[in-house]
Enzyme design. Structure first.
Site, mmCIF file in Angstrom:
data_model
loop_
_atom_site.group_PDB
_atom_site.id
_atom_site.type_symbol
_atom_site.label_atom_id
_atom_site.label_comp_id
_atom_site.label_asym_id
_atom_site.label_seq_id
_atom_site.Cartn_x
_atom_site.Cartn_y
_atom_site.Cartn_z
ATOM 1 N N LYS A 114 16.786 -63.948 5.713
ATOM 2 C CA LYS A 114 17.446 -64.602 4.571
ATOM 3 C C LYS A 114 18.277 -63.626 3.750
ATOM 4 O O LYS A 114 19.285 -64.007 3.176
ATOM 5 C CB LYS A 114 16.407 -65.303 3.684
ATOM 6 C CG LYS A 114 15.869 -66.575 4.324
ATOM 7 C CD LYS A 114 15.317 -67.546 3.305
ATOM 8 C CE LYS A 114 14.998 -68.873 3.976
ATOM 9 N NZ LYS A 114 14.361 -69.832 3.105
ATOM 10 N N LYS A 198 16.420 -71.781 14.035
ATOM 11 C CA LYS A 198 15.661 -73.002 13.732
ATOM 12 C C LYS A 198 16.541 -73.996 12.968
ATOM 13 O O LYS A 198 17.496 -73.593 12.285
ATOM 14 C CB LYS A 198 14.392 -72.676 12.944
ATOM 15 C CG LYS A 198 14.609 -72.227 11.526
ATOM 16 C CD LYS A 198 13.300 -72.251 10.741
ATOM 17 C CE LYS A 198 13.600 -71.998 9.271
ATOM 18 N NZ LYS A 198 12.618 -72.461 8.360
ATOM 19 N N LYS A 201 17.714 -76.480 6.396
ATOM 20 C CA LYS A 201 18.480 -77.196 5.353
ATOM 21 C C LYS A 201 19.714 -76.418 4.951
ATOM 22 O O LYS A 201 20.727 -76.990 4.589
ATOM 23 C CB LYS A 201 17.631 -77.344 4.085
ATOM 24 C CG LYS A 201 16.379 -78.123 4.236
ATOM 25 C CD LYS A 201 15.715 -78.263 2.857
ATOM 26 C CE LYS A 201 14.224 -78.215 2.968
ATOM 27 N NZ LYS A 201 13.648 -76.913 2.639
HETATM 28 N N1 AQP Z 1 13.027 -76.087 12.196
HETATM 29 C C1 AQP Z 1 11.754 -76.259 11.866
HETATM 30 N N2 AQP Z 1 10.841 -76.574 12.804
HETATM 31 C C2 AQP Z 1 9.533 -76.780 12.463
HETATM 32 N N3 AQP Z 1 9.079 -76.696 11.194
HETATM 33 C C3 AQP Z 1 9.965 -76.389 10.240
HETATM 34 N N4 AQP Z 1 9.840 -76.235 8.903
HETATM 35 C C4 AQP Z 1 11.047 -75.919 8.365
HETATM 36 N N5 AQP Z 1 11.977 -75.871 9.321
HETATM 37 C C5 AQP Z 1 11.337 -76.150 10.496
HETATM 38 C C6 AQP Z 1 8.583 -76.395 8.188
HETATM 39 O O1 AQP Z 1 8.815 -77.282 7.103
HETATM 40 C C7 AQP Z 1 8.002 -76.895 6.010
HETATM 41 C C8 AQP Z 1 8.823 -76.820 4.769
HETATM 42 O O2 AQP Z 1 9.777 -75.784 4.908
HETATM 43 P P1 AQP Z 1 10.577 -75.319 3.633
HETATM 44 O O3 AQP Z 1 11.613 -76.276 3.305
HETATM 45 O O4 AQP Z 1 9.662 -75.032 2.533
HETATM 46 O O5 AQP Z 1 11.185 -73.928 4.020
HETATM 47 P P2 AQP Z 1 11.928 -73.427 5.265
HETATM 48 O O6 AQP Z 1 10.971 -73.159 6.356
HETATM 49 O O7 AQP Z 1 12.712 -72.245 4.807
HETATM 50 O O8 AQP Z 1 12.854 -74.647 5.683
HETATM 51 P P3 AQP Z 1 14.398 -74.699 5.843
HETATM 52 O O9 AQP Z 1 14.804 -76.046 6.214
HETATM 53 O O10 AQP Z 1 14.859 -73.590 6.738
HETATM 54 O O11 AQP Z 1 14.902 -74.458 4.367
HETATM 55 P P4 AQP Z 1 15.941 -73.425 3.833
HETATM 56 O O12 AQP Z 1 17.159 -73.619 4.655
HETATM 57 O O13 AQP Z 1 16.127 -73.781 2.390
HETATM 58 O O14 AQP Z 1 15.326 -72.058 4.011
HETATM 59 C C9 AQP Z 1 7.349 -75.563 6.371
HETATM 60 O O15 AQP Z 1 6.016 -75.805 6.779
HETATM 61 C C10 AQP Z 1 8.156 -75.082 7.530
HETATM 62 O O16 AQP Z 1 7.385 -74.302 8.425
#
Ligand code: AQP
Length: 334
Positions: A114, A198, A201
């Protein structure tokens, strides 16, 4: 030692929730609330480790809450609230900042991803984010944490912090060591544009993900445009090893259709990827669009969503305050 099982997990209000959040976390949240006491948190303090426009953050907190409800979380069964409304998260995070080690944080791969190439410009919050995550879990003495595979390393750190606290303050078993609950079949849903990353968002292209709010047309379009492979689908999973995009689509199909990957590959062997895409779009539309409709309905009543958060926050505060009293006591704070 208290043997009560307690689930805690959080989701960042950083934009539209997507299929990765749904299969990696939310679906599991819903099934766990049938078996255990559960606390689910909209982790707004985590979100601000990267700058968020205040008005967007405000709306995203409500939208994440609506997504929780639309996927089936029941506020009468589970505690649903936003992190910043229970100040114990920040207080315990400070105490744990003093327990956690810089060397441990330096190993966190999510910070490296990040922060990108210019780490000097990343916020201090982004660096110590895993300590706040440990505080979220330990504040409630949670025993189980449903997360996607991307959070495994942070959860291991939470266990190390809990163990060190128990050793440092000579209180064996005071904090339980939280167990990760990671989905077995599809623990990481990958981007539809580049399956080495992965689904996320914050990825710029909306074509990289299926959002819970997407219409049937949008799902259709995104799946059609998803990267796959020019050859036909093979009859052996091993032949997909170097084809991450194709494997990702087959994995998603396997998970949603509740059929083993091996069986799906045999069913599809010899067919073009366009055939898989048609079937995949169909089952995704069936599974996701009812959630999206419910989500849109819930978003029309913001005061209802705020009431859910407020009631959840009151319930969470009671548990948090009780535990914090004991934590302050262990540390020697008056
Ligand atoms: N691609 C993924 N596959 C499986 N699990 C996922 N999670 C996120 N992306 C995937 C799981 O969703 C939960 C919430 O995640 P989060 O929103 O708190 O943070 P993150 O993992 O950083 O998700 P994003 O979508 O990638 O958000 P941004 O882009 O803002 O950083 C967690 O349990 C995560 O494992």
């Amino acid at each position: 030692m208290n043997n009560k099982k307690l689930v805690f997990s959080g989701v960042q209000p950083t934009g539209n929730l997507h299929l990765g959040n749904y299969l990696g976390a939310l679906k599991n949240f819903v099934s766990l609330q049938k078996e255990m006491e559960c606390i689910y948190c909209v982790v707004d303090l985590h979100a601000i480790t990267v700058f968020q426009k205040p008005s967007e953050l405000y709306n995203n907190v409500l939208e994440t809450t609506a997504s929780f409800l639309a996927t089936g979380l029941n506020p009468d069964k589970s505690i649903i609230f936003n992190q910043s409304s229970v100040s114990g998260h920040s207080e315990l995070a400070w105490i744990l900042n003093c327990v956690s080690r810089i060397g441990w944080l330096n190993r966190m791969t999510q910070f490296k991803d990040k922060a990108g190439s210019d780490k000097e410009k990343a916020s201090v919050g982004l660096y110590i984010y895993p300590n706040l995550m440990a505080a979220d879990i330990l504040l409630y003495k949670a025993t189980h944490v449903p997360v996607g595979a991307d959070q495994k390393q942070h959860l291991e750190l939470s266990r190390d912090i809990a163990q060190k606290f128990n050793n440092d303050f000579d209180c064996k078993n005071f904090f339980p060591l939280p167990e990760p609950l990671i989905p077995k079949n599809i623990s990481r849903v990958m981007s539809l544009r580049d399956a080495t990353k992965k689904m996320s968002k914050s990825e710029e292209s909306d074509y990289s993900r299926i959002n819970l709010k997407d219409s049937a047309d949008e799902i259709n379009r995104k799946i059609r445009k998803a990267k796959s492979d020019s050859q036909q689908i093979p009859d052996n999973i091993k032949l997909l090893e170097n084809k991450p995009e194709a494997l990702n689509l087959l994995n998603i199909y396997s998970e949603i259709s509740k059929n083993k990957l091996e069986a799906v590959v045999l069913e599809m062997a010899g067919k073009e990827y366009s055939f898989l895409k048609t079937k995949l779009a169909e089952i995704l539309i069936e599974e996701i669009t009812p959630i999206g409709k419910e989500l849109q309905k819930l978003l029309k009543d913001k005061s209802y969503l705020k009431t859910i958060l407020q009631k959840g926050s009151e319930k969470a505060s009671i548990i948090a305050e009780e535990n914090l009293k004991n934590i302050r006591d262990k540390v020697g704070l008056i």
